[in-house]
Design a protein around this motif. Structure first.
Motif, PDB file in Angstrom:
ATOM      1  N   PRO A 247       1.108  -0.676  -0.093  1.00  0.00           N
ATOM      2  CA  PRO A 247       0.292  -0.280  -0.081  1.00  0.00           C
ATOM      3  C   PRO A 247       0.727   1.375   0.128  1.00  0.00           C
ATOM      4  O   PRO A 247       0.963   2.475  -0.179  1.00  0.00           O
ATOM      5  CB  PRO A 247      -0.828  -0.002   1.657  1.00  0.00           C
ATOM      6  CG  PRO A 247      -0.170  -1.258   1.717  1.00  0.00           C
ATOM      7  CD  PRO A 247       0.462  -2.128   1.044  1.00  0.00           C
ATOM      8  N   GLY A 248       1.609   1.133   1.038  1.00  0.00           N
ATOM      9  CA  GLY A 248       2.664   2.140   1.053  1.00  0.00           C
ATOM     10  C   GLY A 248       3.292   2.780  -0.735  1.00  0.00           C
ATOM     11  O   GLY A 248       3.387   3.487  -0.990  1.00  0.00           O
ATOM     12  N   ILE A 249       3.443   1.757  -1.021  1.00  0.00           N
ATOM     13  CA  ILE A 249       4.303   2.062  -2.542  1.00  0.00           C
ATOM     14  C   ILE A 249       3.184   2.419  -4.079  1.00  0.00           C
ATOM     15  O   ILE A 249       3.118   3.438  -4.159  1.00  0.00           O
ATOM     16  CB  ILE A 249       5.223   0.966  -3.331  1.00  0.00           C
ATOM     17  CG1 ILE A 249       6.307   0.218  -2.783  1.00  0.00           C
ATOM     18  CG2 ILE A 249       5.233   0.612  -4.123  1.00  0.00           C
ATOM     19  CD1 ILE A 249       6.829  -0.775  -1.981  1.00  0.00           C
ATOM     20  N   SER A 250       1.948   1.944  -2.999  1.00  0.00           N
ATOM     21  CA  SER A 250       0.698   2.323  -4.699  1.00  0.00           C
ATOM     22  C   SER A 250      -0.014   3.555  -3.816  1.00  0.00           C
ATOM     23  O   SER A 250       0.841   4.409  -4.865  1.00  0.00           O
ATOM     24  CB  SER A 250      -0.064   1.608  -4.019  1.00  0.00           C
ATOM     25  OG  SER A 250       0.431   0.315  -4.011  1.00  0.00           O
ATOM     26  N   PHE A 251       0.466   4.070  -2.953  1.00  0.00           N
ATOM     27  CA  PHE A 251       0.651   5.257  -2.915  1.00  0.00           C
ATOM     28  C   PHE A 251       1.262   6.200  -3.095  1.00  0.00           C
ATOM     29  O   PHE A 251       0.785   7.663  -3.939  1.00  0.00           O
ATOM     30  CB  PHE A 251      -0.060   5.478  -1.513  1.00  0.00           C
ATOM     31  CG  PHE A 251      -1.099   5.309  -0.615  1.00  0.00           C
ATOM     32  CD1 PHE A 251      -2.282   6.505  -1.119  1.00  0.00           C
ATOM     33  CD2 PHE A 251      -1.647   4.888   0.506  1.00  0.00           C
ATOM     34  CE1 PHE A 251      -3.295   6.468  -0.377  1.00  0.00           C
ATOM     35  CE2 PHE A 251      -2.593   4.167   1.115  1.00  0.00           C
ATOM     36  CZ  PHE A 251      -3.848   5.226   0.631  1.00  0.00           C
ATOM     37  N   LEU A 252       1.856   6.197  -3.255  1.00  0.00           N
ATOM     38  CA  LEU A 252       3.280   6.747  -3.675  1.00  0.00           C
ATOM     39  C   LEU A 252       3.618   6.908  -5.370  1.00  0.00           C
ATOM     40  O   LEU A 252       3.703   8.996  -6.129  1.00  0.00           O
ATOM     41  CB  LEU A 252       4.899   6.189  -3.158  1.00  0.00           C
ATOM     42  CG  LEU A 252       5.867   6.172  -2.235  1.00  0.00           C
ATOM     43  CD1 LEU A 252       7.220   5.695  -1.992  1.00  0.00           C
ATOM     44  CD2 LEU A 252       6.024   8.258  -1.335  1.00  0.00           C
TER      45      LEU A 252
END
Ligand SMILES: [Zn+2]
Ligand SMILES: [Zn+2]
Ligand SMILES: [Zn+2]
Length: 153
Positions: A58-63
């Protein structure tokens, strides 16, 4: 504003990590977390490491989506908060507490010592039940006090 979003998502991750540790990893997710509590001496990787990938997604998707909208997009800063938390988690939990790399072994820092103690208490429980100290960067005050008193004596 972006700083607030960054700090808020970082802090929210501490809550989420505590929640997931207590209600997912120590319940139906135990099969992946189990080897973190029962590690073989010669084992380098743990099944538990897969949780890192699950939490990183999820962190990478948001970024990714935030960056796509421009670097001032709030989503970008949510992603940054999640990802920074992930890095802090690996650095502090895996590298410092569990010494997967031998650094900061002799620290005298009260906060670090208290955090390590609290997590060792968590690891005293080898089974998924009766766990305590599921949190991580948030250290229960009693351990801070204990570490502080120990240092003075
Ligand atoms: Zn655990
Ligand atoms: Zn641990
Ligand atoms: Zn446990």
């Amino acid at each position: 504003m972006n700083t607030i979003i960054l700090i808020a998502s970082f802090s929210f991750m501490e809550f989420l990590a505590w929640f997931a540790h207590k209600y997912v990893m120590h319940t139906f997710g135990w099969s992946l977390h189990r080897d973190h509590h029962f590690k073989e001496p010669d084992q380098t990787f743990e099944l538990n490491d897969l949780y890192f990938l699950i939490f990183a997604a999820p962190g990478i998707s948001f970024l990714f989506f935030g960056y796509h909208n421009g670097s001032y997009d709030p989503l970008f800063w949510v992603g940054a908060g999640i990802s920074l938390y992930g890095m802090a988690y690996v650095f502090v939990h895996d590298i410092f507490i569990h010494q997967r790399l031998k650094i900061l072994t002799r620290t005298q820092n009260t906060y670090l010592l208290a955090m390590r103690k609290a997590h060792k208490i968590h690891h005293k429980h080898l089974q998924k039940e009766h766990g305590e100290c599921f949190g991580f960067l948030w250290v229960p005050p009693k351990y801070l006090k204990e570490a502080h008193l120990k240092k003075r004596s």
